[in-house]
Design a protein around this motif. Structure first.
Motif, PDB file in Angstrom:
ATOM      1  N   SER A 156      13.252   6.246 -11.259  1.00 20.83           N
ATOM      2  CA  SER A 156      14.068   6.773 -12.358  1.00 20.83           C
ATOM      3  C   SER A 156      13.966   8.285 -12.294  1.00 20.83           C
ATOM      4  O   SER A 156      13.142   8.824 -11.544  1.00 20.83           O
ATOM      5  N   PRO A 157      14.782   9.014 -13.075  1.00 16.75           N
ATOM      6  CA  PRO A 157      14.680  10.481 -13.055  1.00 16.75           C
ATOM      7  C   PRO A 157      13.309  10.997 -13.453  1.00 16.75           C
ATOM      8  O   PRO A 157      12.956  12.118 -13.114  1.00 16.75           O
ATOM      9  N   GLN A 158      12.521  10.182 -14.159  1.00 14.31           N
ATOM     10  CA  GLN A 158      11.196  10.614 -14.602  1.00 14.31           C
ATOM     11  C   GLN A 158      10.059   9.954 -13.829  1.00 14.31           C
ATOM     12  O   GLN A 158       8.890  10.193 -14.135  1.00 14.31           O
ATOM     13  N   LEU A 159      10.381   9.128 -12.850  1.00 17.28           N
ATOM     14  CA  LEU A 159       9.317   8.385 -12.158  1.00 17.28           C
ATOM     15  C   LEU A 159       9.534   8.385 -10.652  1.00 17.28           C
ATOM     16  O   LEU A 159      10.496   7.801 -10.148  1.00 17.28           O
ATOM     17  N   LEU A 160       8.623   9.053  -9.941  1.00 22.51           N
ATOM     18  CA  LEU A 160       8.614   9.046  -8.480  1.00 22.51           C
ATOM     19  C   LEU A 160       7.344   8.345  -8.017  1.00 22.51           C
ATOM     20  O   LEU A 160       6.258   8.601  -8.544  1.00 22.51           O
ATOM     21  N   LEU A 161       7.482   7.472  -7.041  1.00 16.75           N
ATOM     22  CA  LEU A 161       6.321   6.783  -6.468  1.00 16.75           C
ATOM     23  C   LEU A 161       6.231   7.085  -4.975  1.00 16.75           C
ATOM     24  O   LEU A 161       7.207   7.495  -4.345  1.00 16.75           O
ATOM     25  N   LEU A 162       5.048   6.855  -4.429  1.00 12.64           N
ATOM     26  CA  LEU A 162       4.806   7.022  -2.991  1.00 12.64           C
ATOM     27  C   LEU A 162       4.292   5.691  -2.449  1.00 12.64           C
ATOM     28  O   LEU A 162       3.079   5.491  -2.287  1.00 12.64           O
ATOM     29  N   PRO A 163       5.186   4.745  -2.163  1.00 13.07           N
ATOM     30  CA  PRO A 163       4.758   3.400  -1.746  1.00 13.07           C
ATOM     31  C   PRO A 163       3.892   3.387  -0.494  1.00 13.07           C
ATOM     32  O   PRO A 163       3.042   2.503  -0.336  1.00 13.07           O
ATOM     33  N   SER A 164       4.085   4.344   0.393  1.00  9.44           N
ATOM     34  CA  SER A 164       3.324   4.332   1.647  1.00  9.44           C
ATOM     35  C   SER A 164       1.843   4.613   1.431  1.00  9.44           C
ATOM     36  O   SER A 164       1.021   4.391   2.328  1.00  9.44           O
ATOM     37  N   PHE A 165       1.480   5.103   0.229  1.00 11.02           N
ATOM     38  CA  PHE A 165       0.072   5.361  -0.072  1.00 11.02           C
ATOM     39  C   PHE A 165      -0.503   4.306  -1.013  1.00 11.02           C
ATOM     40  O   PHE A 165      -1.550   4.523  -1.627  1.00 11.02           O
ATOM     41  N   ALA A 166       0.173   3.167  -1.116  1.00  5.57           N
ATOM     42  CA  ALA A 166      -0.296   2.107  -2.008  1.00  5.57           C
ATOM     43  C   ALA A 166      -1.650   1.553  -1.578  1.00  5.57           C
ATOM     44  O   ALA A 166      -2.403   1.034  -2.399  1.00  5.57           O
ATOM     45  N   ASP A 167      -1.964   1.662  -0.300  1.00  6.39           N
ATOM     46  CA  ASP A 167      -3.242   1.143   0.191  1.00  6.39           C
ATOM     47  C   ASP A 167      -4.340   2.205   0.217  1.00  6.39           C
ATOM     48  O   ASP A 167      -5.450   1.947   0.703  1.00  6.39           O
ATOM     49  N   LEU A 168      -4.059   3.390  -0.296  1.00  3.61           N
ATOM     50  CA  LEU A 168      -5.083   4.447  -0.359  1.00  3.61           C
ATOM     51  C   LEU A 168      -5.978   4.173  -1.563  1.00  3.61           C
ATOM     52  O   LEU A 168      -5.602   4.413  -2.709  1.00  3.61           O
ATOM     53  N   PHE A 169      -7.173   3.650  -1.302  1.00  2.00           N
ATOM     54  CA  PHE A 169      -8.066   3.234  -2.378  1.00  2.00           C
ATOM     55  C   PHE A 169      -9.283   4.153  -2.414  1.00  2.00           C
ATOM     56  O   PHE A 169      -9.758   4.608  -1.365  1.00  2.00           O
ATOM     57  N   PRO A 170      -9.785   4.463  -3.604  1.00  2.65           N
ATOM     58  CA  PRO A 170     -10.934   5.371  -3.713  1.00  2.65           C
ATOM     59  C   PRO A 170     -12.185   4.835  -3.013  1.00  2.65           C
ATOM     60  O   PRO A 170     -12.336   3.641  -2.782  1.00  2.65           O
TER      61      PRO A 170
END
Length: 446
Positions: A156-170
């Motif tokens: 949405s205009p207020q929501l950007l995601l980075l799906p390629s980093f979904a597996d980046l876990f702390p």
């Protein structure tokens, strides 16, 4: 231009770089870049820009005899498996012109390679261009290697995601032993908060640096100077990498906007991932419907109800699934944004209103029912469009969102969701009583 306007324009501007190169080309794209494009106009943008075909980035794909130009769009380093797939595709094709877009910047390629950072230009990209010409079989053929930040999915205009980093876990406590395993005893870290970037595995360093580069590009485009706050050891590393990014210093000097950025380790919000908080329709849709293959931000919507076929096992797999990303219709986009932020009751009522409006515009016979909205009621409105191909095409986006709502309200897991939510709220209420320890003990067996 306001920062929010810049953020909204940024993903589209990045894809414009690709669109300027795809004319008369067959396009090969990996899953992460496909997911970004999925939310930023979809494959239709490529065809409108003149692409001949769009194919999966796979060694089992190739161009045709009359397709001399190829554009590869990848989210990874140009080495290893990625380079092997490009070579396989080229060897099976008759390309004379190859363009490769990678979402990984040249600086990260230098980190992953053996070329000295002091060398001028982009030696890694230039070397790969020569390799592409060798694979095509003629050093006079044309090859280009370019970088573009193609990883942002604009929900949405207020929501950007980075799906390629979904597996980046702390990092977790057990990881501390792995990090300290290769260090002398006197230089071992006492806690995760002491771990620095250089002590991490190379693959994780590349992941963090790629994320920092993507965020820096977003802030550079919006002319924003960020003030970062970090909660957790991994967030501290990411914030530090963003702060020390080579281009960040000049960006902050010329920035006209300010933004506060809060990095939070996902381990500090595990209840949000496994809990049943809030009353949001999209949250429930994403939880119960199956994901689109290769995607982490969208789901499959069964479209059988829009056909005159019976819902039997013979039909399964025949129809292309619908989805939540609706880029073509302004009405569908507005409905999606309402579903994204409103409570479930308000969102479901808006779905009904949009379906009724669409049926009214097409002069379809419908019976207006006020009061509580049910899955059966919404389904009856959707089925009015069956067989009317013009109406289906005009309102396809709203119908897909309507069907996603119907299938979620009908799903067996929704009852369990509501039961878990009620139980979680009961536990929270009990936390404020004198018997808090009893409640905690009772929660472990559950």
């Amino acid at each position: 231009m306001l920062p929010t306007d810049s953020f909204m324009c940024f993903p589209g501007q990045m894809w414009e770089k690709v669109l300027s190169k795809v004319k008369k080309a067959v396009v090969f794209m990996d899953d992460h870049c496909s997911e970004s494009l999925h939310w930023n106009g979809g494959a239709a943008c490529l065809f409108q820009a003149g692409a001949r075909n769009v194919k999966r980035f796979s060694s089992f794909e190739a161009g045709g005899e009359n397709e001399p130009k190829a554009v590869f769009v990848v989210s990874t380093l140009l080495k290893g498996r990625t380079a092997d797939i490009i070579k396989d595709i080229i060897s099976l094709s008759h390309f004379q012109y190859c363009v490769v877009f990678t979402a990984v910047p040249h600086s990260v390629h230098l980190l992953a390679g053996t070329v000295s950072p002091e060398v001028e230009g982009s030696p890694v990209f230039e070397r790969f261009e020569e390799t592409l010409r060798e694979w095509m079989g003629d050093m006079n053929y044309t090859a280009e290697v370019l970088h573009a930040q193609l990883l942002f999915a604009q929900l949405s205009p207020q929501l950007l995601l980075l799906p390629s980093f979904a597996d980046l876990f702390p990092l977790l406590e057990p990881d501390l032993g792995s990090v300290n395993g290769s260090r002398p005893e006197k230089r071992r870290f006492g806690s995760l908060m002491d771990v620095d970037m250089h002590s991490l595995p190379p693959e994780l360093q590349i992941k963090i640096k790629s994320l920092a580069s993507a965020l820096n590009a977003l802030f550079e485009f919006s002319r924003t100077r960020e003030e970062s706050f970090a909660v957790g050891p991994m967030s501290r590393l990411i914030a530090g990498e963003l702060a020390s990014h080579p281009q960040a210093k000049n960006r902050r000097k010329t920035a006209v906007n300010k933004a506060s950025v809060v990095f939070i380790d996902r381990t500090l919000d595990l209840t949000g991932a496994v809990g049943h908080h809030g009353d949001n329709l999209v949250d429930k849709i994403l939880s119960v419907l199956p994901p689109l293959p290769g995607h982490v931000t969208d789901v499959q919507v069964d479209m059988v109800e829009l056909t005159r076929l019976r819902c039997t096992s013979e039909v399964q797999g025949v129809l292309t699934p619908g989805c939540l990303a609706q880029n073509q219709s302004a009405t569908a986009r507005l409905l999606w944004e309402t579903m994204l932020v409103a409570k479930q009751k308000e969102a479901v009522m808006e779905v009904r209103r949009q379906l009724v409006e669409a049926a009214s515009k097409e002069n379809l016979p419908f019976k207006m029912n006020l009061g509580r909205v049910t899955a059966e009621q919404l389904s009856s409105y959707v089925q009015l469009f069956r067989g009317s191909w013009g109406a289906l095409e005009s309102h396809c986006g709203v119908l897909q969102l309507g069907l996603a709502t119907v299938q979620t309200l009908r799903h067996a897991d929704l009852t369990r969701w509501d039961a878990c939510l009620a139980f979680e709220r009961l536990l929270l209420q009990q936390f404020s009583t004198e018997h808090r320890s009893v409640v905690m003990d009772a929660s472990f067996p559950v």
